[in-house]
Design a protein around this motif. Structure first.
Motif, PDB file in Angstrom:
ATOM      1  N   ALA A  33       0.824  -1.186  -0.076  1.00  0.00           N
ATOM      2  CA  ALA A  33       0.046   0.118   0.029  1.00  0.00           C
ATOM      3  C   ALA A  33       0.901   1.230  -0.073  1.00  0.00           C
ATOM      4  CB  ALA A  33      -0.777  -0.023   1.349  1.00  0.00           C
ATOM      5  N   ARG A  34       1.851   1.156   0.557  1.00  0.00           N
ATOM      6  CA  ARG A  34       2.837   2.358   0.583  1.00  0.00           C
ATOM      7  C   ARG A  34       4.046   2.612  -0.283  1.00  0.00           C
ATOM      8  NH1 ARG A  34       4.248   2.831   6.866  1.00  0.00           N
ATOM      9  NH2 ARG A  34       2.072   3.143   7.747  1.00  0.00           N
ATOM     10  N   SER A  35       3.883   1.344  -1.264  1.00  0.00           N
ATOM     11  CA  SER A  35       4.968   1.313  -2.348  1.00  0.00           C
ATOM     12  C   SER A  35       4.483   2.320  -3.486  1.00  0.00           C
ATOM     13  CB  SER A  35       5.387  -0.297  -2.862  1.00  0.00           C
ATOM     14  OG  SER A  35       5.918  -0.304  -4.071  1.00  0.00           O
ATOM     15  N   PRO A  36       5.766   2.953  -4.168  1.00  0.00           N
ATOM     16  CA  PRO A  36       5.477   3.684  -5.266  1.00  0.00           C
ATOM     17  C   PRO A  36       5.121   2.657  -6.572  1.00  0.00           C
ATOM     18  CG  PRO A  36       7.880   3.504  -5.021  1.00  0.00           C
ATOM     19  CD  PRO A  36       7.029   2.788  -3.977  1.00  0.00           C
ATOM     20  N   ASN A  37       5.439   1.573  -6.491  1.00  0.00           N
ATOM     21  CA  ASN A  37       4.939   0.650  -7.423  1.00  0.00           C
ATOM     22  C   ASN A  37       4.193  -0.611  -6.860  1.00  0.00           C
ATOM     23  OD1 ASN A  37       6.508   1.652  -9.776  1.00  0.00           O
ATOM     24  ND2 ASN A  37       8.325   1.058  -8.707  1.00  0.00           N
ATOM     25  N   PRO A  38       3.094  -0.641  -6.260  1.00  0.00           N
ATOM     26  CA  PRO A  38       2.334  -1.365  -5.683  1.00  0.00           C
ATOM     27  C   PRO A  38       2.108  -2.864  -6.283  1.00  0.00           C
ATOM     28  CG  PRO A  38       0.757   0.357  -6.249  1.00  0.00           C
ATOM     29  CD  PRO A  38       2.173   0.572  -6.598  1.00  0.00           C
ATOM     30  N   GLU A  39       2.016  -2.857  -7.642  1.00  0.00           N
ATOM     31  CA  GLU A  39       1.698  -4.040  -8.390  1.00  0.00           C
ATOM     32  C   GLU A  39       2.914  -4.829  -8.366  1.00  0.00           C
ATOM     33  OE1 GLU A  39       1.652  -0.995  -9.598  1.00  0.00           O
ATOM     34  OE2 GLU A  39      -0.405  -0.630 -10.536  1.00  0.00           O
ATOM     35  N   LEU A  40       4.154  -4.326  -8.550  1.00  0.00           N
ATOM     36  CA  LEU A  40       5.502  -4.930  -8.466  1.00  0.00           C
ATOM     37  C   LEU A  40       5.785  -5.626  -7.039  1.00  0.00           C
ATOM     38  CD1 LEU A  40       7.693  -2.876 -10.754  1.00  0.00           C
ATOM     39  CD2 LEU A  40       6.621  -4.891 -11.125  1.00  0.00           C
ATOM     40  N   ARG A  41       5.503  -4.827  -6.035  1.00  0.00           N
ATOM     41  CA  ARG A  41       5.556  -5.108  -4.484  1.00  0.00           C
ATOM     42  C   ARG A  41       4.794  -6.276  -4.311  1.00  0.00           C
ATOM     43  NH1 ARG A  41       8.517  -6.554  -1.426  1.00  0.00           N
ATOM     44  NH2 ARG A  41       8.591  -5.955   0.726  1.00  0.00           N
ATOM     45  N   ALA A  42       3.349  -6.314  -4.885  1.00  0.00           N
ATOM     46  CA  ALA A  42       2.752  -7.455  -4.495  1.00  0.00           C
ATOM     47  C   ALA A  42       3.239  -8.619  -5.155  1.00  0.00           C
ATOM     48  CB  ALA A  42       1.239  -6.972  -5.150  1.00  0.00           C
ATOM     49  N   VAL A  43       3.681  -8.632  -6.325  1.00  0.00           N
ATOM     50  CA  VAL A  43       4.336  -9.691  -6.883  1.00  0.00           C
ATOM     51  C   VAL A  43       5.528 -10.292  -6.164  1.00  0.00           C
ATOM     52  CG1 VAL A  43       5.876 -10.655  -8.629  1.00  0.00           C
ATOM     53  CG2 VAL A  43       3.735  -9.353  -9.233  1.00  0.00           C
ATOM     54  N   GLU A  44       6.348  -9.390  -5.472  1.00  0.00           N
ATOM     55  CA  GLU A  44       7.563  -9.526  -4.732  1.00  0.00           C
ATOM     56  C   GLU A  44       6.792 -10.258  -3.307  1.00  0.00           C
ATOM     57  OE1 GLU A  44      11.079  -7.001  -4.410  1.00  0.00           O
ATOM     58  OE2 GLU A  44       9.764  -5.612  -5.445  1.00  0.00           O
ATOM     59  N   SER A  45       5.903 -10.029  -2.929  1.00  0.00           N
ATOM     60  CA  SER A  45       5.524 -10.164  -1.461  1.00  0.00           C
ATOM     61  C   SER A  45       4.884 -11.739  -1.560  1.00  0.00           C
ATOM     62  CB  SER A  45       4.221  -9.470  -1.062  1.00  0.00           C
ATOM     63  OG  SER A  45       4.552  -8.054  -0.845  1.00  0.00           O
ATOM     64  N   LEU A  46       4.278 -11.881  -2.927  1.00  0.00           N
ATOM     65  CA  LEU A  46       3.660 -13.235  -2.857  1.00  0.00           C
ATOM     66  C   LEU A  46       4.872 -14.061  -3.412  1.00  0.00           C
ATOM     67  CD1 LEU A  46       0.405 -12.623  -4.965  1.00  0.00           C
ATOM     68  CD2 LEU A  46       0.683 -13.064  -2.692  1.00  0.00           C
ATOM     69  N   ALA A  47       5.942 -13.756  -3.784  1.00  0.00           N
ATOM     70  CA  ALA A  47       7.043 -14.937  -4.100  1.00  0.00           C
ATOM     71  C   ALA A  47       7.778 -15.010  -2.709  1.00  0.00           C
ATOM     72  CB  ALA A  47       8.198 -14.069  -4.931  1.00  0.00           C
ATOM     73  N   ALA A  48       7.496 -14.326  -1.756  1.00  0.00           N
ATOM     74  CA  ALA A  48       8.191 -14.789  -0.380  1.00  0.00           C
ATOM     75  C   ALA A  48       7.169 -15.411   0.354  1.00  0.00           C
ATOM     76  CB  ALA A  48       8.411 -13.456   0.447  1.00  0.00           C
ATOM     77  N   VAL A  49       5.825 -15.018   0.434  1.00  0.00           N
ATOM     78  CA  VAL A  49       5.064 -15.607   1.244  1.00  0.00           C
ATOM     79  C   VAL A  49       4.415 -17.211   0.747  1.00  0.00           C
ATOM     80  CG1 VAL A  49       2.709 -15.399   2.023  1.00  0.00           C
ATOM     81  CG2 VAL A  49       3.896 -13.614   2.246  1.00  0.00           C
ATOM     82  N   LEU A  50       4.166 -17.205  -0.296  1.00  0.00           N
ATOM     83  CA  LEU A  50       3.658 -18.494  -1.029  1.00  0.00           C
ATOM     84  C   LEU A  50       4.738 -19.799  -0.696  1.00  0.00           C
ATOM     85  CD1 LEU A  50       1.717 -17.482  -4.152  1.00  0.00           C
ATOM     86  CD2 LEU A  50       0.852 -18.391  -2.042  1.00  0.00           C
ATOM     87  N   PRO A  51       5.928 -19.493  -1.297  1.00  0.00           N
ATOM     88  CA  PRO A  51       7.073 -20.510  -1.007  1.00  0.00           C
ATOM     89  C   PRO A  51       7.283 -20.765   0.593  1.00  0.00           C
ATOM     90  CG  PRO A  51       7.886 -18.887  -2.804  1.00  0.00           C
ATOM     91  CD  PRO A  51       6.604 -18.390  -2.040  1.00  0.00           C
ATOM     92  N   LEU A  52       7.310 -19.728   1.340  1.00  0.00           N
ATOM     93  CA  LEU A  52       7.248 -19.962   2.616  1.00  0.00           C
ATOM     94  C   LEU A  52       6.252 -20.683   3.183  1.00  0.00           C
ATOM     95  CD1 LEU A  52       9.512 -19.181   4.997  1.00  0.00           C
ATOM     96  CD2 LEU A  52       8.277 -17.164   5.391  1.00  0.00           C
ATOM     97  N   PHE A  53       5.149 -20.707   2.997  1.00  0.00           N
ATOM     98  CA  PHE A  53       4.057 -21.310   3.354  1.00  0.00           C
ATOM     99  C   PHE A  53       4.067 -22.767   2.783  1.00  0.00           C
ATOM    100  CE2 PHE A  53      -0.189 -23.170   2.534  1.00  0.00           C
ATOM    101  CZ  PHE A  53      -0.763 -23.013   3.766  1.00  0.00           C
ATOM    102  N   VAL A  54       4.508 -23.255   1.554  1.00  0.00           N
ATOM    103  CA  VAL A  54       4.675 -24.470   1.097  1.00  0.00           C
ATOM    104  C   VAL A  54       5.961 -25.335   1.771  1.00  0.00           C
ATOM    105  CG1 VAL A  54       5.335 -25.923  -1.222  1.00  0.00           C
ATOM    106  CG2 VAL A  54       3.582 -24.091  -1.087  1.00  0.00           C
ATOM    107  N   LEU A  55       6.946 -24.421   2.048  1.00  0.00           N
ATOM    108  CA  LEU A  55       8.089 -25.105   2.346  1.00  0.00           C
ATOM    109  C   LEU A  55       7.955 -25.529   3.937  1.00  0.00           C
ATOM    110  CD1 LEU A  55      10.930 -23.104   0.703  1.00  0.00           C
ATOM    111  CD2 LEU A  55      10.230 -25.426   0.097  1.00  0.00           C
ATOM    112  N   LEU A  56       7.083 -24.583   4.738  1.00  0.00           N
ATOM    113  CA  LEU A  56       6.792 -24.726   6.083  1.00  0.00           C
ATOM    114  C   LEU A  56       6.154 -26.110   6.107  1.00  0.00           C
ATOM    115  CD1 LEU A  56       7.170 -23.626   8.888  1.00  0.00           C
ATOM    116  CD2 LEU A  56       4.706 -22.613   8.550  1.00  0.00           C
TER     117      LEU A  56
END
Length: 176
Positions: free
Chosen positions: A67-90
């Motif tokens: 929400a605070r990023s100048p590029n929220p779309e790109l930040r969303a991709v980065e966020s999902l690239a961290a959260v989803l693999p972490l969930f799966v690997l856990l």
């Protein structure tokens, strides 16, 4: 001049993709390289619960940064690239440790790759059926993963979309 204006966007997109690949690859590499000698017991179950809480906290923090990023779309991709693999690997780690501590928890012995494969078939709802949970503990863990996956896809996706919209709105109101 128009080309110069387009470059920062391309650069930002390439940078976001590169960071996403590095984070995802680093998490998978850690999964294969970290020692997993501890059997699943009260401490490792606590680790799973704490891990799920950490994934939730990471997700909530990521929503704020989107929400605070100048590029929220790109930040969303980065966020999902961290959260989803972490969930799966856990969950893959939990299944691997469960099979090591209680052989026969699944219909076949699980290597790290087998545990990751099982986790991905559950989270993607493909469920090939070649590996299934055979014990009550394994089934409970799988049910928790299913519910977590539904929440992650259903609720989290909506939250991310709203964060992107908020970020766009904030960016547009600041620039014009």
């Amino acid at each position: 001049m128009t080309d110069d204006l387009a470059r920062p966007g391309r650069r930002a997109a390439l940078s976001a993709v590169a960071r996403s690949l590095v984070v995802s690859s680093g998490l998978v590499l850690a999964y294969y390289l970290l020692p997993m000698d501890t059997p699943l017991n009260g401490g490792t179950v606590t680790g799973l619960v704490l891990g799920l809480l950490a994934v939730t906290a990471l997700f909530l923090w990521q929503v704020r940064t989107i929400a605070r990023s100048p590029n929220p779309e790109l930040r969303a991709v980065e966020s999902l690239a961290a959260v989803l693999p972490l969930f799966v690997l856990l969950f893959a780690t939990s299944y691997f440790l469960l099979e090591r501590s209680t052989p026969g928890s699944f219909t076949e012995p699980l290597t790290r790759t087998d545990a990751l494969y099982f986790t991905l078939t559950v989270v993607s709802t493909v469920g090939f059926g070649d590996i299934t949970a055979a014990t009550e503990t394994a089934r409970v863990m799988t049910m928790i993963q299913i519910v977590g996956g539904i929440l992650l896809v259903g609720i989290a996706a909506r939250v991310v979309v709203r964060a992107v919209e908020a970020g766009r709105h904030r960016r547009d109101s600041e620039s014009g």
